[in-house]
Design an enzyme around this catalytic site. Structure first.
Site, short mmCIF file in Angstrom:
data_model
loop_
_atom_site.label_atom_id
_atom_site.label_comp_id
_atom_site.label_asym_id
_atom_site.label_seq_id
_atom_site.Cartn_x
_atom_site.Cartn_y
_atom_site.Cartn_z
N ALA A 1 -8.43 2.89 3.42
CA ALA A 1 -8.43 3.44 2.05
C ALA A 1 -7.32 4.47 1.88
CB ALA A 1 -9.79 4.07 1.75
N LYS B 1 6.16 -7.01 10.03
CA LYS B 1 5.11 -6.51 10.93
C LYS B 1 4.95 -7.42 12.15
CE LYS B 1 3.72 -2.77 8.76
NZ LYS B 1 3.83 -1.42 9.36
N ASP C 1 14.32 10.47 6.83
CA ASP C 1 14.37 9.06 6.45
C ASP C 1 14.46 8.26 7.76
OD1 ASP C 1 14.99 6.49 5.65
OD2 ASP C 1 16.46 7.10 4.15
N TYR D 1 6.37 -8.05 4.12
CA TYR D 1 5.52 -7.15 4.92
C TYR D 1 5.03 -7.87 6.17
CZ TYR D 1 1.68 -3.88 5.91
OH TYR D 1 0.82 -2.99 6.52
N ILE E 1 -2.92 7.20 6.46
CA ILE E 1 -3.27 7.19 7.88
C ILE E 1 -2.49 8.26 8.63
CG2 ILE E 1 -3.30 5.82 10.00
CD1 ILE E 1 -3.61 3.32 8.31
#
Length: 279
Positions: free
Chosen positions: A193, A163, A65, A159, A25
């Site tokens: 994707a 989030k 980083d 995750y 993305i």
């Protein structure tokens, strides 16, 4: 003279720092922002891919980083000297590692990395640019979260949890500083994707209606940024899932348990690269 907060965003000439820019993305966003006339500073740890993209777009590039606050500070200072004041900081870097067993089974290093990449990197970005933005009375912070931050990602509690925290931090920014000229958006896509889902070729996802190409996701995100939406949902159906969760939490949990059981029966394990094809 109209209040500057009421003027719709135009990308032309805007100085944007974009992290996690070298692929997925992030790379699609970089191309979309460049096409709309933005001036870009691209950050990533993947130096070869970052260099190729920066050369393609004529953008400033910095290996960074995002979990090291001093590096974020250095990036912002270099951009301010080279390009000028930062108009938009888009915190996009992220990762998913899954879990080997129960919901707390991922090792500490994964939980800590999820917290550092998905939460503290946003905090560091804000510390670096927010004071100057508030002094100018304008600026835009965009944070990549996930539909998992509004709902949940089966098979990856670290995750999902981090989030959720990212969404909460974005809300806090908007509440605390929205009246001071700061624009805030949190982006919560579902399936795109990208290599995170196992796609080296985004076109391979074309037959799956709920899987967007990175290009389509980037276009929808940029369109929503122009409208200055707080909650950006590249997959509109996520709003319906949110409403169901809010109105019927017990039914939502039951439905998610059934979905998890179905995935386990089909796949034998909770592998994100395979799960989304059966959702």
């Amino acid at each position: 003279m109209p209040d500057i907060r009421e003027i719709p965003l135009e990308f032309q000439g805007k100085i944007i720092i974009l992290t996690g820019a070298a692929g997925g993305i992030g790379a699609a966003l970089a191309r979309e922002f460049a096409q709309r006339g933005a001036r870009l500073a691209l950050c990533d740890l993947n130096a070869p891919a970052l260099n190729d993209l920066a050369q393609e777009l004529g953008a400033l590039q910095m290996v960074c980083d995002v979990t090291v606050e001093s590096r974020i500070q250095a990036v912002v200072k270099e951009v301010e000297v080279t390009l000028g004041p930062v108009d938009i900081f888009f915190s996009n870097a992220g990762f998913s590692a899954g879990e080997p067993g129960h919901a707390a089974s991922a090792p500490d290093r994964i939980w800590q990395a999820a917290w550092e990449v998905h939460v503290m990197a946003h905090v560091y970005a804000c510390r670096a640019v927010l004071p100057a933005m508030l002094a100018r009375g304008q600026g835009y912070l965009v944070q990549m979260a996930s539909a998992a931050g509004l709902l949940n990602q089966i098979g990856d509690a670290a995750y999902s949890t981090s989030k959720h925290a990212a969404v909460g931090f974005a809300e806090a920014l908007a509440i605390s500083h929205g009246h001071e000229g700061l624009k805030v958006s949190v982006v919560c896509p579902q399936y795109v994707a990208t290599p995170m889902l196992g796609y080296d070729d985004p076109g391979a996802a074309a037959p799956l209606p709920d899987v967007l190409s990175p290009k389509t996701a980037a276009q929808r995100i940029a369109d929503a940024m122009e409208e200055e939406r707080f909650l950006i949902l590249p997959h509109p159906q996520v709003a319906d899932y949110m409403a169901f969760k809010a109105m019927e939490p017990e039914k939502w949990l039951a439905a998610m348990r059934k979905l998890r059981a179905r995935l386990m029966a089909k796949l034998g394990k909770l592998d994100l690269a395979q799960m989304h094809k059966w959702m």
